[in-house]
Structures are given as C-alpha cells and as structure tokens.
Design a protein around this motif. Structure first.
Motif, mmCIF file in Angstrom:
data_model
loop_
_atom_site.group_PDB
_atom_site.id
_atom_site.type_symbol
_atom_site.label_atom_id
_atom_site.label_comp_id
_atom_site.label_asym_id
_atom_site.label_seq_id
_atom_site.Cartn_x
_atom_site.Cartn_y
_atom_site.Cartn_z
ATOM 1 N N ASP A 239 6.229 11.754 1.281
ATOM 2 C CA ASP A 239 5.302 10.592 0.464
ATOM 3 C C ASP A 239 5.928 9.459 0.356
ATOM 4 O O ASP A 239 5.327 8.319 0.350
ATOM 5 N N LEU A 240 7.441 9.266 -0.398
ATOM 6 C CA LEU A 240 7.961 7.794 -0.291
ATOM 7 C C LEU A 240 7.810 7.189 0.852
ATOM 8 O O LEU A 240 7.414 6.099 0.932
ATOM 9 N N LEU A 241 8.076 7.717 2.152
ATOM 10 C CA LEU A 241 7.959 7.123 3.408
ATOM 11 C C LEU A 241 6.696 6.491 3.694
ATOM 12 O O LEU A 241 6.506 5.587 4.157
ATOM 13 N N ARG A 242 5.714 7.292 3.340
ATOM 14 C CA ARG A 242 4.219 6.982 3.362
ATOM 15 C C ARG A 242 3.866 5.769 2.548
ATOM 16 O O ARG A 242 3.137 4.904 2.743
ATOM 17 N N LEU A 243 4.354 5.761 1.204
ATOM 18 C CA LEU A 243 4.044 4.721 0.328
ATOM 19 C C LEU A 243 4.745 3.484 0.866
ATOM 20 O O LEU A 243 4.221 2.340 0.846
ATOM 21 N N ILE A 244 6.036 3.608 1.252
ATOM 22 C CA ILE A 244 6.531 2.322 1.902
ATOM 23 C C ILE A 244 5.814 1.815 3.120
ATOM 24 O O ILE A 244 5.647 0.606 3.043
ATOM 25 N N ARG A 245 5.541 2.610 3.901
ATOM 26 C CA ARG A 245 4.886 2.246 5.000
ATOM 27 C C ARG A 245 3.444 1.443 4.533
ATOM 28 O O ARG A 245 3.059 0.439 5.250
ATOM 29 N N ARG A 246 2.947 2.291 3.675
ATOM 30 C CA ARG A 246 1.678 1.444 3.249
ATOM 31 C C ARG A 246 1.739 0.185 2.462
ATOM 32 O O ARG A 246 0.814 -0.560 2.740
ATOM 33 N N LEU A 247 2.834 0.119 1.637
ATOM 34 C CA LEU A 247 2.866 -1.185 1.170
ATOM 35 C C LEU A 247 3.437 -2.044 1.823
ATOM 36 O O LEU A 247 3.057 -3.486 1.732
ATOM 37 N N VAL A 248 4.075 -1.825 3.277
ATOM 38 C CA VAL A 248 4.438 -2.746 3.939
ATOM 39 C C VAL A 248 3.430 -3.336 4.949
ATOM 40 O O VAL A 248 2.944 -4.641 5.134
ATOM 41 N N ALA A 249 2.423 -2.389 5.209
ATOM 42 C CA ALA A 249 1.206 -2.833 5.750
ATOM 43 C C ALA A 249 0.039 -3.623 4.775
ATOM 44 O O ALA A 249 -0.739 -4.384 5.432
ATOM 45 N N ASP A 250 0.141 -3.592 3.426
ATOM 46 C CA ASP A 250 -0.741 -4.190 2.797
ATOM 47 C C ASP A 250 -0.602 -5.619 2.626
ATOM 48 O O ASP A 250 0.451 -6.038 2.143
ATOM 49 N N ARG A 251 -1.562 -6.500 3.186
ATOM 50 C CA ARG A 251 -1.326 -7.894 3.196
ATOM 51 C C ARG A 251 -1.363 -8.671 1.717
ATOM 52 O O ARG A 251 -0.908 -9.619 1.646
ATOM 53 N N THR A 252 -1.843 -7.771 0.835
ATOM 54 C CA THR A 252 -1.812 -8.475 -0.424
ATOM 55 C C THR A 252 -0.740 -8.357 -1.371
ATOM 56 O O THR A 252 -0.434 -9.155 -2.417
#
Length: 138
Positions: free
Chosen positions: A46-59
């Motif tokens: 879940d932490l790795l998915r969170l990091i990936r999602r935050l990196v992809a978030d342009r906001t």
C-alpha cells in the motif's frame, strides 16, 4: 593527498557510520512498537502504491514528487545504509527514512493528498499518518 589524509577521512566516515548505527539501535530499542516488522510488511504494498500515486499526481508540488521518487528508488534499491540482515536496526533505517520523507510530504502537500491517494485500509492509513507525525485521519 597523503595516506594520513585518506586514513583520516575513512576513519571519520567509519566513525559517523558507527554513530548512525548506535543511534538507530537506540531508537529501535526505545520505540519497539512504532512499526513492527509484521505491520511494515503488511503496509509495504500500500505504501508503494501511495508513493506511485503521489508521484503521478500533477497537483502535488514538483519538489514533493522528486522526494517521493527518490524514496521509492531507495526502498527498491538493494543497497541500504544499514544492511537489512542485521537484527532490529536492519529495517530501522528504512522506517526512519520513510517517516522523515512522509513528514516532509505531509507538511508540503497536506494530509488530504495522502488520504486521497491511500489505497489500503483505514487502520493502515492511521499507521502511515502516525509515522508522518500526525495523530489521526480526518
């Protein structure tokens, strides 16, 4: 450069590394329930998915995304500050680095971004926010 200089620099680096190990060992002994190995292994996907999602978030700010990308690279790298096969302190450096980066991410991007992108359970989010220095989710 003389051999005395090289020996002094290497000795200083080894001393700093020994101090780091001692500090991590002391932290792990004083805070054994911060994150158990079982919790860390359960939260890792879940932490790795969170990091990936935050990196992809342009906001999310570019500096935050760069910090998260560097954290992801460190976590996936086979090279650690402290080898993971050492009992107790082997994973303590990873936990401390994750906690420091999460604190900076939450301070800059806000807890809302972490909550918005968290893919896991509410209990896992509580633990992540605790690691980040916050009490509870909103």
């Amino acid at each position: 450069m003389t051999w005395e200089t090289v020996a002094g620099v290497l000795g200083g680096l080894l001393l700093m590394y020994a101090v780091l190990l001692a500090l991590l060992w002391g932290y792990a002994r004083r805070h054994p329930a911060t994150v158990t190995m079982k919790d860390a292994l359960r939260l890792l996907p879940d932490l790795l998915r969170l990091i990936r999602r935050l990196v992809a978030d342009r906001t999310v700010a570019v500096g935050v995304r760069i910090r998260l990308a560097l954290l992801l690279a460190y976590l996936l790298s086979p090279i650690d500050l402290v080898p993971d096969f050492l009992p107790v302190i082997g994973y303590a450096d990873d936990v401390v680095i994750v906690a420091l980066v999460l604190r900076s991410v939450v301070a800059r991007a806000g807890a809302e971004a972490v909550e918005r992108h968290w893919p896991g359970t509410p209990e896992g989010l509580q633990l992540i926010l605790k690691l980040a220095g916050l009490g509870t989710a909103r």
